[in-house]
Design a protein around this motif. Structure first.
Motif, PDB file in Angstrom:
ATOM      1  N   TYR A   1       0.810  -1.222   0.000  1.00  0.00           N
ATOM      2  CA  TYR A   1       0.000   0.000   0.000  1.00  0.00           C
ATOM      3  C   TYR A   1       0.842   1.271   0.000  1.00  0.00           C
ATOM      4  N   GLY A   2       2.024   1.198   0.603  1.00  0.00           N
ATOM      5  CA  GLY A   2       2.838   2.390   0.759  1.00  0.00           C
ATOM      6  C   GLY A   2       2.832   2.949   2.164  1.00  0.00           C
ATOM      7  N   PHE A   3       2.196   2.258   3.090  1.00  0.00           N
ATOM      8  CA  PHE A   3       2.069   2.748   4.464  1.00  0.00           C
ATOM      9  C   PHE A   3       3.311   2.476   5.316  1.00  0.00           C
ATOM     10  N   ASP A   4       4.022   1.404   5.014  1.00  0.00           N
ATOM     11  CA  ASP A   4       5.131   0.953   5.864  1.00  0.00           C
ATOM     12  C   ASP A   4       6.380   1.780   5.567  1.00  0.00           C
ATOM     13  N   GLU A   5       6.749   2.643   6.496  1.00  0.00           N
ATOM     14  CA  GLU A   5       7.897   3.529   6.296  1.00  0.00           C
ATOM     15  C   GLU A   5       9.217   2.761   6.262  1.00  0.00           C
ATOM     16  N   ARG A   6       9.230   1.539   6.754  1.00  0.00           N
ATOM     17  CA  ARG A   6      10.475   0.761   6.815  1.00  0.00           C
ATOM     18  C   ARG A   6      10.670  -0.129   5.601  1.00  0.00           C
ATOM     19  N   SER A   7       9.664  -0.227   4.731  1.00  0.00           N
ATOM     20  CA  SER A   7       9.707  -1.179   3.627  1.00  0.00           C
ATOM     21  C   SER A   7      10.154  -0.517   2.326  1.00  0.00           C
ATOM     22  N   PRO A   8      11.217  -1.028   1.710  1.00  0.00           N
ATOM     23  CA  PRO A   8      11.623  -0.506   0.398  1.00  0.00           C
ATOM     24  C   PRO A   8      10.526  -0.675  -0.661  1.00  0.00           C
ATOM     25  N   VAL A   9       9.734  -1.733  -0.556  1.00  0.00           N
ATOM     26  CA  VAL A   9       8.628  -1.917  -1.496  1.00  0.00           C
ATOM     27  C   VAL A   9       7.610  -0.796  -1.330  1.00  0.00           C
ATOM     28  N   ASP A  10       7.288  -0.475  -0.099  1.00  0.00           N
ATOM     29  CA  ASP A  10       6.318   0.592   0.142  1.00  0.00           C
ATOM     30  C   ASP A  10       6.853   1.952  -0.300  1.00  0.00           C
ATOM     31  N   GLU A  11       8.147   2.128  -0.188  1.00  0.00           N
ATOM     32  CA  GLU A  11       8.739   3.373  -0.688  1.00  0.00           C
ATOM     33  C   GLU A  11       8.497   3.508  -2.190  1.00  0.00           C
ATOM     34  N   LEU A  12       8.580   2.394  -2.908  1.00  0.00           N
ATOM     35  CA  LEU A  12       8.286   2.411  -4.342  1.00  0.00           C
ATOM     36  C   LEU A  12       6.826   2.737  -4.607  1.00  0.00           C
ATOM     37  N   TYR A  13       5.927   2.233  -3.770  1.00  0.00           N
ATOM     38  CA  TYR A  13       4.504   2.568  -3.932  1.00  0.00           C
ATOM     39  C   TYR A  13       4.277   4.069  -3.754  1.00  0.00           C
ATOM     40  N   ARG A  14       4.933   4.639  -2.765  1.00  0.00           N
ATOM     41  CA  ARG A  14       4.766   6.081  -2.544  1.00  0.00           C
ATOM     42  C   ARG A  14       5.282   6.883  -3.732  1.00  0.00           C
ATOM     43  N   GLU A  15       6.391   6.446  -4.308  1.00  0.00           N
ATOM     44  CA  GLU A  15       7.009   7.190  -5.397  1.00  0.00           C
ATOM     45  C   GLU A  15       6.301   6.948  -6.737  1.00  0.00           C
ATOM     46  N   LYS A  16       5.990   5.682  -7.033  1.00  0.00           N
ATOM     47  CA  LYS A  16       5.511   5.321  -8.365  1.00  0.00           C
ATOM     48  C   LYS A  16       3.992   5.332  -8.498  1.00  0.00           C
ATOM     49  N   VAL A  17       3.286   5.185  -7.387  1.00  0.00           N
ATOM     50  CA  VAL A  17       1.818   5.130  -7.453  1.00  0.00           C
ATOM     51  C   VAL A  17       1.194   6.395  -6.874  1.00  0.00           C
ATOM     52  N   TRP A  18       1.460   6.635  -5.585  1.00  0.00           N
ATOM     53  CA  TRP A  18       0.767   7.745  -4.927  1.00  0.00           C
ATOM     54  C   TRP A  18       1.234   9.109  -5.431  1.00  0.00           C
ATOM     55  N   LYS A  19       2.511   9.258  -5.673  1.00  0.00           N
ATOM     56  CA  LYS A  19       2.993  10.532  -6.217  1.00  0.00           C
ATOM     57  C   LYS A  19       2.403  10.777  -7.595  1.00  0.00           C
ATOM     58  N   ARG A  20       2.307   9.734  -8.398  1.00  0.00           N
ATOM     59  CA  ARG A  20       1.710   9.892  -9.721  1.00  0.00           C
ATOM     60  C   ARG A  20       0.238  10.251  -9.626  1.00  0.00           C
ATOM     61  N   MET A  21      -0.453   9.633  -8.687  1.00  0.00           N
ATOM     62  CA  MET A  21      -1.866   9.957  -8.486  1.00  0.00           C
ATOM     63  C   MET A  21      -2.043  11.438  -8.168  1.00  0.00           C
ATOM     64  N   ASP A  22      -1.100  11.992  -7.409  1.00  0.00           N
ATOM     65  CA  ASP A  22      -1.205  13.387  -6.982  1.00  0.00           C
ATOM     66  C   ASP A  22      -0.783  14.378  -8.057  1.00  0.00           C
ATOM     67  N   THR A  23       0.138  13.964  -8.932  1.00  0.00           N
ATOM     68  CA  THR A  23       0.765  14.935  -9.830  1.00  0.00           C
ATOM     69  C   THR A  23       0.420  14.772 -11.302  1.00  0.00           C
ATOM     70  N   ASP A  24      -0.007  13.590 -11.709  1.00  0.00           N
ATOM     71  CA  ASP A  24      -0.279  13.336 -13.133  1.00  0.00           C
ATOM     72  C   ASP A  24      -1.730  13.677 -13.454  1.00  0.00           C
ATOM     73  N   PRO A  25      -1.979  14.733 -14.225  1.00  0.00           N
ATOM     74  CA  PRO A  25      -3.369  15.103 -14.523  1.00  0.00           C
ATOM     75  C   PRO A  25      -4.076  14.107 -15.440  1.00  0.00           C
ATOM     76  N   ASP A  26      -3.294  13.240 -16.093  1.00  0.00           N
ATOM     77  CA  ASP A  26      -3.885  12.295 -17.040  1.00  0.00           C
ATOM     78  C   ASP A  26      -3.996  10.875 -16.474  1.00  0.00           C
ATOM     79  N   VAL A  27      -3.692  10.718 -15.203  1.00  0.00           N
ATOM     80  CA  VAL A  27      -3.756   9.372 -14.625  1.00  0.00           C
ATOM     81  C   VAL A  27      -5.187   8.857 -14.654  1.00  0.00           C
ATOM     82  N   LYS A  28      -5.341   7.564 -14.879  1.00  0.00           N
ATOM     83  CA  LYS A  28      -6.650   6.916 -14.868  1.00  0.00           C
ATOM     84  C   LYS A  28      -6.495   5.541 -14.242  1.00  0.00           C
TER      85      LYS A  28
END
Length: 398
Positions: free
Chosen positions: A141-168
């Motif tokens: 999900y991106g919730f676990d601050e200690r997990s490298p996998v979750d860090e990728l979720y924050r960068e590749k999924v949630w950041k894109r959701m916030d910044t990409d106007p064309d995301v679907k």
């Protein structure tokens, strides 16, 4: 909404008043702004009460028709949509997800080396639809601050959701599929964006936008007229504010009732956490589940389908790691060990909650359901849901 004499369905009316008293204490102690609680048994609502405020800053008391961000209480609804398509023969629960969403073919699994580096190894098997329904796919999900996998979720999924106007929805799911799994499919329970993937699966298999499928196949048939992915302008005055703890005590606004993103149509219809709803609407969904798939003559699911959803599907009849008294079914938690929960309930209780402390459960053994609606984050730090449940069960006398 009509309420029935609690005594007629086995509740002690005096004891049932303790529910409102318990909720009022949270408001009086400035821990929560406002709460709605509902209890129904044998298909009859016996308790419906409100306390506090829906928008304290604008002096608006809590209203029974208030609209709430239900966040992860969207998940049982999305899972129901999936099971409706399963009943129609569109797929089997053991089918690989990649058969319908090819981006999930040849997934890799994160494997730490014992230091800051890691390897990506091929998944031992493919992710199945049941893995998604049970949060055993290895997604995160991106919730676990200690997990490298979750860090990728924050960068590749949630950041894109916030910044990409064309995301679907499609591009969000492709982003999830591009990330490594936190564990091999089927080997552990890990809360994740799996239900968002299921929403896209519904869209692909049905050939309809996910939000349209929900409206046509679930919300309209059940009469859930105030449930959707945003609050339209004509209903905006009914949206509640979200509160959180303020520094030094008390409450602060986390998401305003007058300038919330939920007042605008979202870029992505999130099956995992995007819905808004009301107490009355969610009652209709929960009662349908408790009735084994039918409400007021409208059947959404077969009785055996609901029975399957409410079984524990974790490997080896396992338990949730954060709640060892609960297993997990298809879309909701399953109470396995009442004594281990250190509270009331019945073995087989099924339900789920949302990030702002909304929560529901159904109890087939007692033919009982409970719904709590509030807007406080972070979720499940205060024991309000436990206090609600305990106050309900102590009032049963038959």
């Amino acid at each position: 909404m009509h309420t029935t004499d609690p005594a007629s369905v086995g509740f002690d009316p005096r004891r049932l008043q303790r529910v409102k008293e318990a909720m009022q204490r949270y408001v009086d102690r400035n821990l929560m702004a406002g709460i709605i609680t509902l209890v129904a048994r044998h298909g009859q609502v016996v308790h419906l009460e409100k306390v506090g405020w829906m928008d304290r800053e604008n002096n608006k008391e809590m209203s029974l028709d208030a609209i709430f961000r239900i966040y992860s209480m969207s998940k049982p609804i999305t899972s129901t949509a999936v099971m409706m398509l399963f009943e129609e023969g569109h797929f089997r629960l053991g089918d690989p997800v990649s058969r319908y969403i090819p981006a999930f073919k040849d997934m890799k699994v994160y494997q730490p080396r014992g230091n800051a580096d890691y390897d990506l190894v091929p998944a031992r098997r493919e992710i199945t639809i049941r893995d998604l329904l049970t949060h055993t796919a290895g997604l995160s999900y991106g919730f676990d601050e200690r997990s490298p996998v979750d860090e990728l979720y924050r960068e590749k999924v949630w950041k894109r959701m916030d910044t990409d106007p064309d995301v679907k929805l499609e591009t969000m799911i492709e982003a999830i599929a591009s990330l490594p799994l936190a564990h091999h499919p089927g080997e552990a329970w890990r809360y994740s964006m799996a239900t968002d993937v299921l929403g896209y699966l519904v869209q692909v298999v049905s050939g309809k936008p996910f939000e349209v499928f929900l409206e046509e196949r679930i919300f309209a048939p059940l009469g859930m007229k105030d449930t959707g992915f945003y609050v339209p302008e004509e209903k905006a005055s009914r949206l509640t504010a979200v509160y959180g703890p303020a520094e030094g005590g008390g409450l602060k606004v986390i998401d305003s009732a007058t300038d919330s993103s939920y007042l605008r149509k979202p870029k992505v219809a999130s099956g995992g956490g995007g819905l808004v709803s009301t107490t009355a609407d969610y009652l209709r969904f929960a009662q349908m589940i408790l009735n084994r798939g039918i409400l007021d003559g409208t059947r959404l699911l077969a009785p055996k389908t609901v029975e399957l959803m409410m079984m524990n599907h974790l490997p080896g009849n396992g338990r949730k790691p954060d709640e060892p008294f609960n297993g997990f079914g298809l879309g909701g938690s399953v109470l396995l060990d009442v004594a281990g929960s250190q509270g009331y309930g019945s073995a087989g209780n099924w339900g789920w909650g949302g990030a702002a402390n909304t929560w529901f459960w159904v109890d087939p053994r007692e033919d009982l359901l409970g719904i709590l609606m509030t807007q406080y984050m972070p979720g499940f730090v205060l024991p309000v849901t436990e206090d609600f449940k305990n106050a309900v069960y102590q009032a049963l006398d038959a």
